[in-house]
Design a protein around this motif. Structure first.
Motif, PDB file in Angstrom:
ATOM      1  N   VAL A   1      33.850 -54.239 -20.445  1.00  0.00           N
ATOM      2  CA  VAL A   1      33.180 -53.017 -20.198  1.00  0.00           C
ATOM      3  C   VAL A   1      32.106 -53.312 -18.807  1.00  0.00           C
ATOM      4  CG1 VAL A   1      31.278 -51.601 -21.081  1.00  0.00           C
ATOM      5  CG2 VAL A   1      32.850 -52.483 -22.648  1.00  0.00           C
ATOM      6  N   ALA A   2      32.255 -52.082 -18.267  1.00  0.00           N
ATOM      7  CA  ALA A   2      31.188 -52.225 -16.978  1.00  0.00           C
ATOM      8  C   ALA A   2      30.313 -51.190 -16.938  1.00  0.00           C
ATOM      9  CB  ALA A   2      32.125 -51.979 -15.715  1.00  0.00           C
ATOM     10  N   LEU A   3      28.966 -51.622 -16.668  1.00  0.00           N
ATOM     11  CA  LEU A   3      27.886 -50.921 -16.817  1.00  0.00           C
ATOM     12  C   LEU A   3      27.205 -50.662 -15.292  1.00  0.00           C
ATOM     13  CD1 LEU A   3      25.819 -53.231 -19.470  1.00  0.00           C
ATOM     14  CD2 LEU A   3      27.369 -51.304 -19.792  1.00  0.00           C
ATOM     15  N   VAL A   4      27.156 -49.368 -15.300  1.00  0.00           N
ATOM     16  CA  VAL A   4      26.725 -48.609 -13.915  1.00  0.00           C
ATOM     17  C   VAL A   4      25.575 -47.835 -14.139  1.00  0.00           C
ATOM     18  CG1 VAL A   4      27.214 -47.606 -11.982  1.00  0.00           C
ATOM     19  CG2 VAL A   4      29.063 -48.612 -13.096  1.00  0.00           C
ATOM     20  N   ASP A   5      24.351 -48.048 -13.809  1.00  0.00           N
ATOM     21  CA  ASP A   5      23.116 -47.592 -14.052  1.00  0.00           C
ATOM     22  C   ASP A   5      22.002 -48.253 -13.270  1.00  0.00           C
ATOM     23  OD1 ASP A   5      20.594 -46.688 -15.127  1.00  0.00           O
ATOM     24  OD2 ASP A   5      21.734 -45.686 -16.601  1.00  0.00           O
ATOM     25  N   ASP A   6      21.204 -47.216 -12.488  1.00  0.00           N
ATOM     26  CA  ASP A   6      20.384 -47.782 -11.432  1.00  0.00           C
ATOM     27  C   ASP A   6      19.141 -48.319 -12.224  1.00  0.00           C
ATOM     28  OD1 ASP A   6      19.596 -45.585 -12.388  1.00  0.00           O
ATOM     29  OD2 ASP A   6      18.464 -44.852 -10.487  1.00  0.00           O
ATOM     30  N   GLN A   7      19.063 -48.142 -13.578  1.00  0.00           N
ATOM     31  CA  GLN A   7      17.838 -48.976 -14.273  1.00  0.00           C
ATOM     32  C   GLN A   7      18.367 -50.218 -14.887  1.00  0.00           C
ATOM     33  OE1 GLN A   7      15.639 -46.026 -16.681  1.00  0.00           O
ATOM     34  NE2 GLN A   7      16.530 -44.546 -15.637  1.00  0.00           N
ATOM     35  N   GLN A   8      17.684 -51.206 -14.454  1.00  0.00           N
ATOM     36  CA  GLN A   8      18.193 -52.411 -14.942  1.00  0.00           C
ATOM     37  C   GLN A   8      17.891 -52.799 -16.439  1.00  0.00           C
ATOM     38  OE1 GLN A   8      16.590 -55.857 -12.593  1.00  0.00           O
ATOM     39  NE2 GLN A   8      17.709 -57.402 -13.736  1.00  0.00           N
TER      40      GLN A   8
ATOM     41  N   LEU B   1      27.213 -41.099 -18.569  1.00  0.00           N
ATOM     42  CA  LEU B   1      26.014 -41.331 -19.340  1.00  0.00           C
ATOM     43  C   LEU B   1      25.348 -40.148 -18.776  1.00  0.00           C
ATOM     44  CD1 LEU B   1      25.048 -44.991 -18.797  1.00  0.00           C
ATOM     45  CD2 LEU B   1      26.246 -43.971 -20.865  1.00  0.00           C
ATOM     46  N   THR B   2      24.943 -39.225 -19.917  1.00  0.00           N
ATOM     47  CA  THR B   2      24.236 -38.063 -19.429  1.00  0.00           C
ATOM     48  C   THR B   2      23.048 -37.538 -20.503  1.00  0.00           C
ATOM     49  OG1 THR B   2      24.623 -35.816 -19.064  1.00  0.00           O
ATOM     50  CG2 THR B   2      25.813 -36.657 -20.816  1.00  0.00           C
ATOM     51  N   THR B   3      22.414 -36.673 -19.902  1.00  0.00           N
ATOM     52  CA  THR B   3      21.429 -35.783 -20.825  1.00  0.00           C
ATOM     53  C   THR B   3      21.662 -34.478 -20.639  1.00  0.00           C
ATOM     54  OG1 THR B   3      19.760 -35.683 -18.717  1.00  0.00           O
ATOM     55  CG2 THR B   3      19.616 -37.530 -20.421  1.00  0.00           C
ATOM     56  N   PHE B   4      21.126 -33.328 -21.258  1.00  0.00           N
ATOM     57  CA  PHE B   4      21.561 -32.193 -21.275  1.00  0.00           C
ATOM     58  C   PHE B   4      21.067 -31.423 -19.889  1.00  0.00           C
ATOM     59  CE2 PHE B   4      23.687 -31.593 -25.025  1.00  0.00           C
ATOM     60  CZ  PHE B   4      23.197 -31.516 -26.187  1.00  0.00           C
TER      61      PHE B   4
ATOM     62  N   GLY C   1      34.863 -38.748 -21.150  1.00  0.00           N
ATOM     63  CA  GLY C   1      34.046 -38.233 -22.028  1.00  0.00           C
ATOM     64  C   GLY C   1      32.683 -38.247 -21.696  1.00  0.00           C
ATOM     65  N   PHE C   2      31.787 -38.034 -22.575  1.00  0.00           N
ATOM     66  CA  PHE C   2      30.344 -37.874 -22.586  1.00  0.00           C
ATOM     67  C   PHE C   2      29.712 -38.918 -23.334  1.00  0.00           C
ATOM     68  CE2 PHE C   2      31.912 -33.672 -22.803  1.00  0.00           C
ATOM     69  CZ  PHE C   2      31.712 -33.050 -21.393  1.00  0.00           C
ATOM     70  N   LEU C   3      28.570 -39.576 -23.073  1.00  0.00           N
ATOM     71  CA  LEU C   3      27.714 -40.118 -23.838  1.00  0.00           C
ATOM     72  C   LEU C   3      26.199 -39.886 -23.832  1.00  0.00           C
ATOM     73  CD1 LEU C   3      27.610 -42.404 -26.425  1.00  0.00           C
ATOM     74  CD2 LEU C   3      27.355 -43.895 -24.368  1.00  0.00           C
ATOM     75  N   LEU C   4      25.449 -39.347 -24.645  1.00  0.00           N
ATOM     76  CA  LEU C   4      24.156 -39.185 -24.214  1.00  0.00           C
ATOM     77  C   LEU C   4      23.260 -40.518 -24.082  1.00  0.00           C
ATOM     78  CD1 LEU C   4      23.422 -36.317 -26.957  1.00  0.00           C
ATOM     79  CD2 LEU C   4      23.755 -36.140 -24.490  1.00  0.00           C
ATOM     80  N   LYS C   5      22.641 -40.628 -23.175  1.00  0.00           N
ATOM     81  CA  LYS C   5      21.840 -41.854 -22.800  1.00  0.00           C
ATOM     82  C   LYS C   5      20.899 -42.213 -24.066  1.00  0.00           C
ATOM     83  CE  LYS C   5      20.722 -43.176 -18.687  1.00  0.00           C
ATOM     84  NZ  LYS C   5      20.244 -43.303 -17.509  1.00  0.00           N
ATOM     85  N   ASP C   6      20.351 -41.316 -24.749  1.00  0.00           N
ATOM     86  CA  ASP C   6      19.752 -41.712 -25.930  1.00  0.00           C
ATOM     87  C   ASP C   6      20.532 -42.000 -27.147  1.00  0.00           C
ATOM     88  OD1 ASP C   6      20.011 -39.054 -26.331  1.00  0.00           O
ATOM     89  OD2 ASP C   6      17.992 -38.291 -26.667  1.00  0.00           O
TER      90      ASP C   6
END
Length: 233
Positions: free
Chosen positions: A13-20, A90-93, A109-114
């Motif tokens: 798995v690779a994680l791509v997000d600007d929040q550490q 990774l998304t929010t509405f 697909g989608f995955l809600l961040k929370d």
């Protein structure tokens, strides 16, 4: 041999997000599972493309809003490569239009961040297995919420490429696509149609091939775009 080179090892798995902190939380949950392992991290799309050119990943969790290169652009470039990993957005509405474009670009697909940790883990495993049905109820709910971002469905007599592809489906294949768009799993479709699950898998494969869809989520988007199924149907 490193983990990234071992095709028989855990799902990479690779994680791509600007929040550490977000990445750290995801890594902790994922690495707690014996069949999953985080092999790469990136803080934006540019870094993601560079890192994933050097490290093999099976599934990428991709944030949308990031500096330098956003997740939408990175997803399009990443999924265009040979042997590309599956991408889960990774998304929010409040990012509906971006998510829709990411799915069109090749995300699975989608995955809600929370979302609860269990849902994230299920999403990774499901996508890795090639099914691309991530929490069917959530996928359907998100797709129905996305309808405001979809163009008005063209009438069938306009002969759009999507409608031409849809016309190649048999009645049973079209029936299977409608059930897919309603968030039904293969097992549930088999029960609905009184056929074996293996038969359903064959129909799904033919639907994806005829629609030139990377996976089920893209096929479902086409079903919405052509008006084959409407929200709430």
């Amino acid at each position: 041999m490193t983990l990234s080179d071992d095709p028989t090892g855990p799902v990479r798995v690779a994680l791509v997000d600007d929040q550490q902190l977000v990445r750290a939380g995801f890594r902790m949950v994922i690495d707690s599972q014996p069949d999953l392992a985080v092999v790469a991290e990136a803080g934006d799309g540019v870094e993601a493309l560079r890192v994933l050119a050097q490290t093999k990943a099976d599934v990428v969790l991709m944030d949308v809003r990031m500096p330098r290169m956003d997740g939408l652009t990175a997803t399009a470039q990443l999924t265009a490569l040979p042997g590309a990993p599956r991408v889960v957005v990774l998304t929010t509405f409040d990012l509906d239009e971006y998510v829709l474009e990411a799915i069109r670009a090749g995300a699975s697909g989608f995955l809600l961040k929370d979302a609860p940790p269990e849902e994230m883990l299920t999403a990774i495993r499901t996508v890795h297995h090639g099914d691309a049905v991530i929490a069917p109820s959530s996928t359907r709910r998100l797709l129905e919420h996305l309808v405001t971002a979809l163009p008005t469905p063209a009438s069938a007599d306009e002969e759009t490429p999507a409608h031409r592809a849809l016309a190649t489906l048999t009645d049973r294949e079209r029936e299977v696509l409608v059930l897919m768009a309603r968030g039904r799993s293969n097992t549930e479709i088999a029960s609905d149609l009184f056929v074996a699950e293996a038969t359903v898998k064959t129909h799904v494969g033919r639907v994806l091939a005829k629609l030139d869809a990377r996976d089920r989520v893209q096929a479902v988007v086409l079903a919405y775009e052509t008006g084959l199924i409407r929200p709430g149907a």
